[in-house]
Motif scaffolding. Structure first.
Motif, PDB file in Angstrom:
ATOM      1  N   PRO A 117     -10.984   8.536   3.515  1.00  0.00           N
ATOM      2  CA  PRO A 117     -10.405   9.072   5.184  1.00  0.00           C
ATOM      3  C   PRO A 117      -8.607   8.639   5.547  1.00  0.00           C
ATOM      4  CG  PRO A 117     -12.217   8.069   5.586  1.00  0.00           C
ATOM      5  CD  PRO A 117     -12.075   7.804   4.239  1.00  0.00           C
ATOM      6  N   GLU A 118      -8.000   9.172   6.140  1.00  0.00           N
ATOM      7  CA  GLU A 118      -6.832   9.229   6.366  1.00  0.00           C
ATOM      8  C   GLU A 118      -5.505   8.504   5.665  1.00  0.00           C
ATOM      9  OE1 GLU A 118      -7.043   7.165  10.587  1.00  0.00           O
ATOM     10  OE2 GLU A 118      -8.390   8.043  10.436  1.00  0.00           O
ATOM     11  N   ILE A 119      -6.161   8.665   4.451  1.00  0.00           N
ATOM     12  CA  ILE A 119      -4.864   8.538   3.372  1.00  0.00           C
ATOM     13  C   ILE A 119      -3.436   9.331   3.173  1.00  0.00           C
ATOM     14  CG2 ILE A 119      -6.482   7.042   2.295  1.00  0.00           C
ATOM     15  CD1 ILE A 119      -5.839   9.211  -0.407  1.00  0.00           C
ATOM     16  N   ARG A 120      -2.709   8.468   3.181  1.00  0.00           N
ATOM     17  CA  ARG A 120      -1.045   9.527   2.971  1.00  0.00           C
ATOM     18  C   ARG A 120      -0.359   9.090   2.014  1.00  0.00           C
ATOM     19  NH1 ARG A 120       2.780   8.618   7.221  1.00  0.00           N
ATOM     20  NH2 ARG A 120       1.715   6.492   7.762  1.00  0.00           N
ATOM     21  N   LEU A 121       0.747  10.081   1.332  1.00  0.00           N
ATOM     22  CA  LEU A 121       1.615   8.886   0.735  1.00  0.00           C
ATOM     23  C   LEU A 121       3.110   8.677   1.261  1.00  0.00           C
ATOM     24  CD1 LEU A 121       1.353  11.222  -2.069  1.00  0.00           C
ATOM     25  CD2 LEU A 121       0.945   8.812  -2.403  1.00  0.00           C
ATOM     26  N   VAL A 122       3.557   7.684   1.358  1.00  0.00           N
ATOM     27  CA  VAL A 122       4.565   8.161   1.524  1.00  0.00           C
ATOM     28  C   VAL A 122       5.945   7.129   1.103  1.00  0.00           C
ATOM     29  CG1 VAL A 122       3.798   7.237   4.640  1.00  0.00           C
ATOM     30  CG2 VAL A 122       4.172   5.456   3.078  1.00  0.00           C
ATOM     31  N   ASP A 123       7.032   7.660   1.792  1.00  0.00           N
ATOM     32  CA  ASP A 123       8.609   7.082   1.115  1.00  0.00           C
ATOM     33  C   ASP A 123       8.773   6.313   1.101  1.00  0.00           C
ATOM     34  OD1 ASP A 123       9.782   7.950   2.740  1.00  0.00           O
ATOM     35  OD2 ASP A 123      10.540   9.377   2.223  1.00  0.00           O
ATOM     36  N   ALA A 124      10.154   5.632   0.302  1.00  0.00           N
ATOM     37  CA  ALA A 124      10.143   4.287   1.214  1.00  0.00           C
ATOM     38  C   ALA A 124      10.446   4.055   2.837  1.00  0.00           C
ATOM     39  CB  ALA A 124      11.800   3.915   0.120  1.00  0.00           C
ATOM     40  N   GLY A 125      11.137   4.704   3.303  1.00  0.00           N
ATOM     41  CA  GLY A 125      11.057   5.093   4.777  1.00  0.00           C
ATOM     42  C   GLY A 125      10.309   5.163   5.340  1.00  0.00           C
ATOM     43  N   GLY A 126       8.867   5.440   5.305  1.00  0.00           N
ATOM     44  CA  GLY A 126       7.337   5.299   5.421  1.00  0.00           C
ATOM     45  C   GLY A 126       6.595   4.120   5.169  1.00  0.00           C
ATOM     46  N   ILE A 127       7.260   3.193   4.466  1.00  0.00           N
ATOM     47  CA  ILE A 127       7.220   2.391   3.713  1.00  0.00           C
ATOM     48  C   ILE A 127       7.560   1.036   5.052  1.00  0.00           C
ATOM     49  CG2 ILE A 127       7.063   0.048   2.297  1.00  0.00           C
ATOM     50  CD1 ILE A 127       6.992   1.724   0.114  1.00  0.00           C
ATOM     51  N   ARG A 128       8.966   1.494   5.242  1.00  0.00           N
ATOM     52  CA  ARG A 128       8.839   0.330   6.321  1.00  0.00           C
ATOM     53  C   ARG A 128       8.599   0.836   8.079  1.00  0.00           C
ATOM     54  NH1 ARG A 128      13.456   0.552   2.351  1.00  0.00           N
ATOM     55  NH2 ARG A 128      14.709   2.203   2.951  1.00  0.00           N
ATOM     56  N   ASP A 129       8.298   2.025   8.029  1.00  0.00           N
ATOM     57  CA  ASP A 129       7.936   2.425   9.680  1.00  0.00           C
ATOM     58  C   ASP A 129       7.068   1.267   9.059  1.00  0.00           C
ATOM     59  OD1 ASP A 129      10.433   3.822   9.903  1.00  0.00           O
ATOM     60  OD2 ASP A 129       8.887   5.762   9.392  1.00  0.00           O
ATOM     61  N   ILE A 130       6.328   1.411   8.406  1.00  0.00           N
ATOM     62  CA  ILE A 130       4.778   0.540   8.054  1.00  0.00           C
ATOM     63  C   ILE A 130       5.036  -1.145   8.619  1.00  0.00           C
ATOM     64  CG2 ILE A 130       1.997   0.733   7.573  1.00  0.00           C
ATOM     65  CD1 ILE A 130       2.878   3.408   6.420  1.00  0.00           C
ATOM     66  N   GLU A 131       5.654  -1.285   7.381  1.00  0.00           N
ATOM     67  CA  GLU A 131       6.000  -2.477   6.880  1.00  0.00           C
ATOM     68  C   GLU A 131       7.611  -3.154   7.090  1.00  0.00           C
ATOM     69  OE1 GLU A 131       3.929  -5.244   7.438  1.00  0.00           O
ATOM     70  OE2 GLU A 131       2.021  -3.898   6.648  1.00  0.00           O
ATOM     71  N   PRO A 132       7.808  -3.389   8.277  1.00  0.00           N
ATOM     72  CA  PRO A 132       9.273  -3.229   7.632  1.00  0.00           C
ATOM     73  C   PRO A 132      10.133  -4.352   7.250  1.00  0.00           C
ATOM     74  CG  PRO A 132       8.657  -3.691  10.180  1.00  0.00           C
ATOM     75  CD  PRO A 132       7.415  -3.528   9.024  1.00  0.00           C
ATOM     76  N   GLU A 133       9.496  -5.501   6.813  1.00  0.00           N
ATOM     77  CA  GLU A 133       9.478  -6.287   5.138  1.00  0.00           C
ATOM     78  C   GLU A 133       9.434  -6.137   3.970  1.00  0.00           C
ATOM     79  OE1 GLU A 133      11.366  -8.866   6.541  1.00  0.00           O
ATOM     80  OE2 GLU A 133      11.687  -9.110   8.824  1.00  0.00           O
ATOM     81  N   CYS A 134       8.657  -5.026   3.841  1.00  0.00           N
ATOM     82  CA  CYS A 134       7.792  -4.734   2.837  1.00  0.00           C
ATOM     83  C   CYS A 134       8.623  -3.513   1.762  1.00  0.00           C
ATOM     84  CB  CYS A 134       6.513  -3.902   2.981  1.00  0.00           C
ATOM     85  SG  CYS A 134       5.872  -2.961   1.146  1.00  0.00           S
ATOM     86  N   SER A 135       9.053  -3.554   0.706  1.00  0.00           N
ATOM     87  CA  SER A 135      10.150  -3.111  -0.131  1.00  0.00           C
ATOM     88  C   SER A 135       9.404  -2.011  -1.323  1.00  0.00           C
ATOM     89  CB  SER A 135      11.074  -4.301  -0.861  1.00  0.00           C
ATOM     90  OG  SER A 135      10.571  -3.567  -1.806  1.00  0.00           O
ATOM     91  N   GLY A 136       9.313  -0.936  -1.650  1.00  0.00           N
ATOM     92  CA  GLY A 136       8.633  -0.055  -2.633  1.00  0.00           C
ATOM     93  C   GLY A 136       9.421   1.009  -2.249  1.00  0.00           C
ATOM     94  N   ILE A 137       9.551   2.169  -3.216  1.00  0.00           N
ATOM     95  CA  ILE A 137      10.099   3.136  -2.690  1.00  0.00           C
ATOM     96  C   ILE A 137       8.572   4.582  -3.077  1.00  0.00           C
ATOM     97  CG2 ILE A 137      11.355   2.708  -5.141  1.00  0.00           C
ATOM     98  CD1 ILE A 137      10.362   4.432  -7.358  1.00  0.00           C
ATOM     99  N   ALA A 138       7.820   4.174  -3.174  1.00  0.00           N
ATOM    100  CA  ALA A 138       6.697   5.334  -2.316  1.00  0.00           C
ATOM    101  C   ALA A 138       5.032   4.325  -2.505  1.00  0.00           C
ATOM    102  CB  ALA A 138       7.029   6.332  -3.780  1.00  0.00           C
ATOM    103  N   ALA A 139       4.155   4.757  -1.631  1.00  0.00           N
ATOM    104  CA  ALA A 139       3.349   3.541  -1.899  1.00  0.00           C
ATOM    105  C   ALA A 139       1.676   5.003  -1.034  1.00  0.00           C
ATOM    106  CB  ALA A 139       3.083   2.862  -0.424  1.00  0.00           C
ATOM    107  N   ILE A 140       1.241   4.574  -1.343  1.00  0.00           N
ATOM    108  CA  ILE A 140      -0.582   5.315  -0.820  1.00  0.00           C
ATOM    109  C   ILE A 140      -0.380   4.171   0.578  1.00  0.00           C
ATOM    110  CG2 ILE A 140      -2.609   5.681  -0.966  1.00  0.00           C
ATOM    111  CD1 ILE A 140      -2.879   5.842  -3.507  1.00  0.00           C
ATOM    112  N   HIS A 141      -1.094   4.737   1.868  1.00  0.00           N
ATOM    113  CA  HIS A 141      -1.048   4.200   2.849  1.00  0.00           C
ATOM    114  C   HIS A 141      -2.599   5.035   3.592  1.00  0.00           C
ATOM    115  CE1 HIS A 141      -0.848   3.651   7.859  1.00  0.00           C
ATOM    116  NE2 HIS A 141      -0.891   2.411   7.019  1.00  0.00           N
ATOM    117  N   SER A 142      -3.362   3.682   4.014  1.00  0.00           N
ATOM    118  CA  SER A 142      -4.351   3.374   3.307  1.00  0.00           C
ATOM    119  C   SER A 142      -5.026   2.986   5.838  1.00  0.00           C
ATOM    120  CB  SER A 142      -5.620   3.432   2.971  1.00  0.00           C
ATOM    121  OG  SER A 142      -6.714   2.866   3.681  1.00  0.00           O
TER     122      SER A 142
END
Ligand code: FAD
Length: 409
Positions: A117-142
């Motif tokens: 349930p509720e998973i989505r793909l996020v880009d670098a900006g999306g990562i920083r919205d969720i975890e401001p200290e985390c770096s990366g170019i894309a992520a799965i958010h659960s």
């Protein structure tokens, strides 16, 4: 003589306790749990990452995929009903560069197939919205992934068992079994050997599950391979506050292991931990790096599957040993996800928190991926043969399935 108990459950970890509770909820009378240690949940149940998994990685239609998802919902219902502290902190699986994108997308499609349930793909900006200290170019958010103290959950199951009229014997190590019309278990408390007769046995013996299966008419294979997971802790209080959820790497599919990789997890006690690694343990209760058991080593070295495994994985194993010994090697990997962290912001979390995975190993050296349950003695005996992560998350659904299976035979 009638049996003293109707169902004996071997193992007072989260699976044995969840199973005994489920039996009692279905009105099975005479349920006894036998636990070898003086304290319930002393092994894997009390020594893990505390993550409530959402079922992202597991092969579609596998038991892990089905039981993890069912377990996720059942767990949250149980935690809420019983006011057990937990947090839905969410999880990011982070790709650091382009080379990791194909595997990230494969995992995302897999998770969709598993109806996570509720998973989505996020880009670098999306990562920083969720975890401001985390770096990366894309992520799965659960967002549904959470954290809880699984040892505490097991204690609640134990209390339910007592309230429902079940019995729990601690310091009761099962050492022998005789399967006739009734089944007789011999168990040892200190030097004293006692006997319990029963109609059915369910074994959830974790790191000893192959040995208990052999007592109960099962085969030696698959054998348990003890794989220690050690943790670091982040000591910088500013960062501990800033990391809100779980941060996982994209697992390196090239390793061919079922391990998810070292991850950041905020624990219920307010720590931020990094781990677990995956180091071969020289003892099934070897929580410290130099712990050694002659019996465990003899069993390991005389098992053909171990040598097949060693040929395939010696490089991976050696790298994990290296990272286990040299703190800086372990922190370098973690710092890639949270670059603001310095090496001096980590310390070892200590052996009292390390855990040992009971990983089933096949005769050809294959690391058994899915959960495995087997029956014997005309269905009167059920063995749990492989129940690694996410078995804590899946405990209520595994218990449901074991009891369905056990009562139908
Ligand atoms: C490092 C690590 C991290 C993990 N992280 C997670 C996570 O974040 N989320 C998740 O869902 N899962 C996680 N897991 C997996 C999870 O902890 C286990 O799958 C789960 O605890 C298995 O429970 P169990 O009851 O089968 O085993 P255990 O908790 O090991 O219990 C087995 C019990 O059987 C007893 N026993 C053995 N032999 C006998 C005998 N002869 N007589 C009587 N009693 C006996 C033992 O003393 C033990 O208490 C992790 C595991 C590890 C090791």
């Amino acid at each position: 003589m009638p049996p003293a108990t109707n169902v004996a459950v071997i193992g007072g970890g989260i699976l044995g306790l969840a199973t005994a509770r489920e039996l009692l909820l279905r009105n099975v009378k005479g349920v006894t749990v036998l636990e070898a240690e003086s304290k319930l949940g002393s092994h894997q149940t009390g020594r893990n990452s505390g993550v409530i998994h959402a079922g992202i990685y597991y092969a579609p239609h596998s038991l892990k995929a089905k039981l993890c998802l069912e377990g996720l919902h059942k767990t949250y219902q149980y935690l809420e009903k019983n006011n057990i502290p937990h947090k839905r902190v969410g999880k990011l699986i982070v790709a650091l560069d382009d080379s990791e994108l194909p595997e990230l997308h494969r995992i995302f499609v897999n998770a969709q197939e598993n109806a996570v349930p509720e998973i989505r793909l996020v880009d670098a900006g999306g990562i920083r919205d969720i975890e401001p200290e985390c770096s990366g170019i894309a992520a799965i958010h659960s967002p549904l992934t959470g954290v809880v103290d699984w040892g505490l959950v097991a204690d609640h199951y134990a209390q339910d068992i007592r309230n429902l009229g079940g019995e729990i014997l601690t310091s009761a190590r099962v050492i022998g079994v005789n399967c006739n019309d009734t089944i007789t278990l011999n168990y040892k408390t200190g030097d004293k050997v006692s006997t319990l007769s029963t109609e059915r046995v369910i074994s959830c013996a974790g790191l000893q599950s192959d040995r208990v299966a052999q007592l109960l008419d099962g085969l030696r294979a698959p054998q348990i391979l003890p794989v220690r997971g050690e943790y670091l802790r982040v000591t910088n209080p500013h960062i501990v506050k800033r990391i809100r959820g779980n941060i996982y790497p994209v697992p390196d599919s090239g390793t061919g292991t079922p391990f998810l990789g070292v991850h950041f997890t905020p624990t219920m006690s307010g720590e931020l931990i990094v781990g677990p690694n995956a180091v071969l343990a020289f003892s099934r209760a070897g929580y410290r790096p130099l712990d050694f058991s002659l019996r465990d080593m003899k069993d390991m070295l005389s098992y053909p599957g171990f040598w097949h495994l060693a040929r395939r994985f010696w490089r991976y194993g050696a790298a994990e040993f290296y990272r286990s010994i040299f703190l800086s090697a372990a922190t370098t990997a973690a710092q890639r996800y949270v670059p603001v962290l310095k090496s001096s912001d980590f310390e070892r979390r200590g052996a009292q928190f390390s855990g040992i995975r009971a990983q089933a190993l096949g005769l050809k050296g294959e690391l058994v991926d899915d959960f495995v349950f087997e029956t014997a003695a005309d269905g009167r005996v059920l063995h749990t043969r492989n129940a690694p992560s996410p078995a804590a998350t899946s405990s209520l659904s595994i218990a449901r399935m074991i009891v369905d299976k056990s009562l139908s035979s």
